[in-house]
Motif scaffolding. Structure first.
Motif, PDB file in Angstrom:
ATOM      1  N   ILE A 187       0.673  -1.144   0.201  1.00 10.20           N
ATOM      2  CA  ILE A 187       0.205  -0.027   0.056  1.00 10.20           C
ATOM      3  C   ILE A 187       1.051   1.358  -0.179  1.00 10.20           C
ATOM      4  CG2 ILE A 187      -1.424   1.352   1.266  1.00 10.20           C
ATOM      5  CD1 ILE A 187      -2.868  -1.308   2.069  1.00 10.20           C
ATOM      6  N   PRO A 188       1.824   1.432   0.733  1.00 14.78           N
ATOM      7  CA  PRO A 188       2.767   2.665   0.546  1.00 14.78           C
ATOM      8  C   PRO A 188       3.298   2.864  -0.610  1.00 14.78           C
ATOM      9  CG  PRO A 188       3.149   1.468   2.771  1.00 14.78           C
ATOM     10  CD  PRO A 188       2.353   0.321   1.911  1.00 14.78           C
ATOM     11  N   LEU A 189       3.738   1.743  -1.398  1.00 13.45           N
ATOM     12  CA  LEU A 189       4.100   1.862  -2.817  1.00 13.45           C
ATOM     13  C   LEU A 189       3.111   2.580  -3.756  1.00 13.45           C
ATOM     14  CD1 LEU A 189       6.430  -1.142  -2.735  1.00 13.45           C
ATOM     15  CD2 LEU A 189       7.303   1.091  -2.605  1.00 13.45           C
ATOM     16  N   MET A 190       1.826   1.784  -3.571  1.00 15.03           N
ATOM     17  CA  MET A 190       0.763   2.408  -4.262  1.00 15.03           C
ATOM     18  C   MET A 190       0.455   3.667  -3.994  1.00 15.03           C
ATOM     19  SD  MET A 190      -1.730  -1.245  -4.425  1.00 15.03           S
ATOM     20  CE  MET A 190      -1.415  -2.637  -5.461  1.00 15.03           C
ATOM     21  N   LYS A 191       0.420   4.038  -2.759  1.00 15.72           N
ATOM     22  CA  LYS A 191       0.136   5.503  -2.277  1.00 15.72           C
ATOM     23  C   LYS A 191       1.165   6.502  -3.091  1.00 15.72           C
ATOM     24  CE  LYS A 191      -0.800   6.533   1.947  1.00 15.72           C
ATOM     25  NZ  LYS A 191      -1.025   6.470   3.322  1.00 15.72           N
ATOM     26  N   GLN A 192       2.691   6.136  -3.159  1.00 14.09           N
ATOM     27  CA  GLN A 192       3.623   7.059  -3.681  1.00 14.09           C
ATOM     28  C   GLN A 192       3.463   7.023  -5.214  1.00 14.09           C
ATOM     29  OE1 GLN A 192       7.510   5.267  -2.896  1.00 14.09           O
ATOM     30  NE2 GLN A 192       6.916   5.378  -0.664  1.00 14.09           N
ATOM     31  N   LYS A 193       2.852   6.217  -5.787  1.00 14.42           N
ATOM     32  CA  LYS A 193       2.598   6.398  -7.204  1.00 14.42           C
ATOM     33  C   LYS A 193       1.362   6.795  -7.559  1.00 14.42           C
ATOM     34  CE  LYS A 193       3.257   3.504 -11.395  1.00 14.42           C
ATOM     35  NZ  LYS A 193       3.616   2.169 -11.949  1.00 14.42           N
ATOM     36  N   GLY A 194       0.262   6.985  -6.797  1.00 12.03           N
ATOM     37  CA  GLY A 194      -0.847   7.568  -6.962  1.00 12.03           C
ATOM     38  C   GLY A 194      -1.956   6.642  -7.219  1.00 12.03           C
ATOM     39  N   GLY A 195      -1.846   5.276  -6.784  1.00 18.59           N
ATOM     40  CA  GLY A 195      -3.039   4.499  -6.944  1.00 18.59           C
ATOM     41  C   GLY A 195      -2.599   3.044  -7.166  1.00 18.59           C
ATOM     42  N   GLY A 196      -3.390   2.229  -7.248  1.00 18.32           N
ATOM     43  CA  GLY A 196      -3.027   0.524  -7.562  1.00 18.32           C
ATOM     44  C   GLY A 196      -4.393  -0.051  -7.128  1.00 18.32           C
ATOM     45  N   VAL A 197      -4.508  -1.322  -7.714  1.00 13.12           N
ATOM     46  CA  VAL A 197      -5.572  -2.268  -7.458  1.00 13.12           C
ATOM     47  C   VAL A 197      -5.033  -3.495  -6.739  1.00 13.12           C
ATOM     48  CG1 VAL A 197      -7.036  -3.736  -8.582  1.00 13.12           C
ATOM     49  CG2 VAL A 197      -6.309  -1.704  -9.772  1.00 13.12           C
TER      50      VAL A 197
ATOM     51  N   ASN B 268      -6.790   6.486  -4.312  1.00 13.91           N
ATOM     52  CA  ASN B 268      -7.067   5.836  -5.667  1.00 13.91           C
ATOM     53  C   ASN B 268      -6.677   4.457  -5.804  1.00 13.91           C
ATOM     54  OD1 ASN B 268      -7.923   5.826  -8.124  1.00 13.91           O
ATOM     55  ND2 ASN B 268      -5.705   6.360  -8.866  1.00 13.91           N
ATOM     56  N   ILE B 269      -6.751   3.783  -4.501  1.00 20.77           N
ATOM     57  CA  ILE B 269      -6.410   2.272  -4.501  1.00 20.77           C
ATOM     58  C   ILE B 269      -7.798   1.644  -4.430  1.00 20.77           C
ATOM     59  CG2 ILE B 269      -5.429   0.483  -2.975  1.00 20.77           C
ATOM     60  CD1 ILE B 269      -3.549   2.478  -2.101  1.00 20.77           C
ATOM     61  N   ARG B 270      -7.960   0.549  -5.326  1.00 15.83           N
ATOM     62  CA  ARG B 270      -9.127  -0.280  -5.263  1.00 15.83           C
ATOM     63  C   ARG B 270      -8.698  -1.627  -4.699  1.00 15.83           C
ATOM     64  NH1 ARG B 270     -11.341  -2.144  -9.598  1.00 15.83           N
ATOM     65  NH2 ARG B 270      -9.490  -1.929 -11.123  1.00 15.83           N
ATOM     66  N   CYS B 271      -9.831  -1.882  -4.159  1.00 18.82           N
ATOM     67  CA  CYS B 271      -9.446  -3.303  -3.357  1.00 18.82           C
ATOM     68  C   CYS B 271     -10.863  -4.280  -3.235  1.00 18.82           C
ATOM     69  CB  CYS B 271      -9.170  -3.339  -1.805  1.00 18.82           C
ATOM     70  SG  CYS B 271      -8.526  -4.795  -1.103  1.00 18.82           S
ATOM     71  N   ASN B 272     -10.643  -5.431  -4.020  1.00 18.69           N
ATOM     72  CA  ASN B 272     -12.016  -6.208  -4.321  1.00 18.69           C
ATOM     73  C   ASN B 272     -11.412  -7.635  -3.754  1.00 18.69           C
ATOM     74  OD1 ASN B 272     -14.008  -4.588  -5.551  1.00 18.69           O
ATOM     75  ND2 ASN B 272     -12.325  -4.403  -6.857  1.00 18.69           N
ATOM     76  N   SER B 273     -12.426  -8.695  -3.401  1.00 22.61           N
ATOM     77  CA  SER B 273     -12.116  -9.957  -3.452  1.00 22.61           C
ATOM     78  C   SER B 273     -12.898 -10.650  -4.343  1.00 22.61           C
ATOM     79  CB  SER B 273     -12.199 -10.457  -2.156  1.00 22.61           C
ATOM     80  OG  SER B 273     -13.542 -10.149  -1.753  1.00 22.61           O
ATOM     81  N   ILE B 274     -12.409 -12.110  -4.535  1.00 19.72           N
ATOM     82  CA  ILE B 274     -13.377 -12.941  -5.255  1.00 19.72           C
ATOM     83  C   ILE B 274     -13.411 -14.234  -4.374  1.00 19.72           C
ATOM     84  CG2 ILE B 274     -12.590 -12.301  -7.492  1.00 19.72           C
ATOM     85  CD1 ILE B 274     -11.031 -14.940  -7.602  1.00 19.72           C
ATOM     86  N   SER B 275     -14.681 -15.137  -4.379  1.00 17.58           N
ATOM     87  CA  SER B 275     -14.788 -16.129  -3.716  1.00 17.58           C
ATOM     88  C   SER B 275     -14.925 -17.322  -4.507  1.00 17.58           C
ATOM     89  CB  SER B 275     -16.203 -15.840  -2.774  1.00 17.58           C
ATOM     90  OG  SER B 275     -15.857 -15.150  -1.852  1.00 17.58           O
ATOM     91  N   PRO B 276     -13.822 -18.271  -4.811  1.00  9.92           N
ATOM     92  CA  PRO B 276     -14.188 -19.466  -5.754  1.00  9.92           C
ATOM     93  C   PRO B 276     -15.007 -20.535  -4.940  1.00  9.92           C
ATOM     94  CG  PRO B 276     -11.953 -18.720  -5.647  1.00  9.92           C
ATOM     95  CD  PRO B 276     -12.666 -17.998  -4.539  1.00  9.92           C
ATOM     96  N   GLY B 277     -15.590 -21.346  -5.665  1.00 11.33           N
ATOM     97  CA  GLY B 277     -15.803 -22.661  -5.281  1.00 11.33           C
ATOM     98  C   GLY B 277     -14.792 -23.586  -5.504  1.00 11.33           C
ATOM     99  N   ARG B 278     -14.929 -24.944  -5.727  1.00  9.81           N
ATOM    100  CA  ARG B 278     -13.960 -25.621  -5.711  1.00  9.81           C
ATOM    101  C   ARG B 278     -13.407 -25.533  -7.455  1.00  9.81           C
ATOM    102  NH1 ARG B 278     -17.284 -29.373  -2.570  1.00  9.81           N
ATOM    103  NH2 ARG B 278     -15.928 -29.792  -0.671  1.00  9.81           N
ATOM    104  N   VAL B 279     -12.079 -25.558  -7.365  1.00 10.47           N
ATOM    105  CA  VAL B 279     -11.298 -25.370  -8.611  1.00 10.47           C
ATOM    106  C   VAL B 279     -10.262 -26.588  -8.604  1.00 10.47           C
ATOM    107  CG1 VAL B 279      -9.687 -23.775  -9.819  1.00 10.47           C
ATOM    108  CG2 VAL B 279     -11.593 -22.560  -8.151  1.00 10.47           C
ATOM    109  N   HIS B 280     -10.315 -27.139  -9.833  1.00 11.97           N
ATOM    110  CA  HIS B 280      -9.147 -28.346  -9.874  1.00 11.97           C
ATOM    111  C   HIS B 280      -7.872 -27.822 -10.126  1.00 11.97           C
ATOM    112  CE1 HIS B 280      -8.293 -32.234 -12.377  1.00 11.97           C
ATOM    113  NE2 HIS B 280      -7.762 -31.938 -11.324  1.00 11.97           N
ATOM    114  N   THR B 281      -7.184 -27.894  -9.091  1.00 13.24           N
ATOM    115  CA  THR B 281      -5.674 -27.313  -8.863  1.00 13.24           C
ATOM    116  C   THR B 281      -4.825 -28.887  -8.555  1.00 13.24           C
ATOM    117  OG1 THR B 281      -5.776 -26.854  -6.621  1.00 13.24           O
ATOM    118  CG2 THR B 281      -6.497 -25.047  -8.235  1.00 13.24           C
ATOM    119  N   PRO B 282      -3.515 -28.486  -8.682  1.00 13.54           N
ATOM    120  CA  PRO B 282      -2.795 -29.611  -7.976  1.00 13.54           C
ATOM    121  C   PRO B 282      -3.085 -30.075  -6.553  1.00 13.54           C
ATOM    122  CG  PRO B 282      -1.521 -28.356  -9.593  1.00 13.54           C
ATOM    123  CD  PRO B 282      -2.815 -27.419  -9.217  1.00 13.54           C
ATOM    124  N   PHE B 283      -3.638 -28.857  -6.005  1.00 11.32           N
ATOM    125  CA  PHE B 283      -3.853 -29.241  -4.525  1.00 11.32           C
ATOM    126  C   PHE B 283      -4.787 -30.100  -4.497  1.00 11.32           C
ATOM    127  CE2 PHE B 283      -6.309 -28.389  -0.916  1.00 11.32           C
ATOM    128  CZ  PHE B 283      -5.571 -28.458   0.053  1.00 11.32           C
TER     129      PHE B 283
END
Length: 254
Positions: A122-132, A173-188
């Motif tokens: 976040i401090p690096l994003m603030k210095q640059k003027g925003g981020g996601v 100017n920093i946006r913050c969102n999340s996603i909520s996956p169900g079951r995803v086929h991964t190596p795990f």
């Protein structure tokens, strides 16, 4: 659309699964991708694959539970436009069958690890003027899942942190969102089935797939596509929001 040209993206857990899919897609869209993973071999393999396809990538070995490691690596990157907090671990157990050690492990990776990356980025994003910022929550944050006590706790915390960060940094100017996956086929998933249901992997894979009303697990590339949108300029009006991507699991499992 969805160009990340000249963007610097940090993706934790980028050595495998969803994190790797995000790294590959971001690089394809023009970003310089910084792959954060606890495994040197995994992070290097993702970076090499990106470079072989003409993309730009750097691999970083980092334990996200260690704040000093995180701040040092993020400080060396210097410019961060996008942060994807994808690193995470799972656990099977109820409140009375989860050991203190396992609870601490889940908390340290899934909660403190996200906090450490937010603290550094976040401090690096603030210095640059925003981020996601894009955080990886889960359907486990909003519905009761059997034997997922500690994991659900951690993903509920991620959802709450997402809202807090989105609110606190509107003026930066920093946006913050999340996603909520169900079951995803991964190596795990494959490793979990092999360890937990030896000899019955195919049967249990089918059973777990059918828990999604759509009838299958998600693909890492499908999850990456939503993350790309939320981290692109096309989503510049979206912040403080969680997006289920679950094959209908939350709304259609009645």
């Amino acid at each position: 659309m969805f160009s990340l040209q000249d963007k610097h993206a940090v993706v934790t857990g980028g050595g495998s699964g969803i994190g790797k899919a995000v790294c590959l897609l971001f690089a394809q869209q023009g970003a310089t991708v910084h792959i954060i993973d606890i495994g040197e071999e995994a992070s290097s393999a993702t970076a090499n694959e990106i470079r072989q396809n003409g993309g730009k990538a750097e691999a970083h070995v980092c334990d996200v539970t260690n704040q000093q490691q995180v701040t040092d690596i993020f400080g060396s990157i210097k410019t961060i436009d996008i942060l994807v907090n994808s690193a995470g671990v799972s656990h099977i157990g109820k409140a009375d069958t989860t050991s203190e050690a396992d609870f601490d492990r889940i908390f340290n990776v899934n909660v403190k690890g996200v906090y450490n990356c937010l603290y550094a980025a976040i401090p690096l994003m603030k210095q640059k003027g925003g981020g996601v910022i894009l955080n990886m929550s889960s359907v486990a944050a909003v519905v009761g899942l059997v034997d997922r006590f500690a994991y659900s706790m951690s993903k509920g915390a991620v959802a709450a942190m997402t809202l807090s960060v989105a609110k606190d940094y509107l003026a930066d100017n920093i946006r913050c969102n999340s996603i909520s996956p169900g079951r995803v086929h991964t190596p795990f998933v494959d490793g979990f089935l092999k360890k937990t249901y030896p000899g019955k992997e195919a049967e249990m894979f089918e059973k777990l797939s059918k828990t999604q009303p759509i009838g299958r697990m998600g693909k890492p590339s499908e999850i990456a596509g939503l993350i790309l949108y939320l981290c692109s300029e096309e989503a510049s009006f979206i912040t403080g929001t969680d997006y289920p991507i679950d094959g209908g699991f939350i709304k259609l499992n009645t």
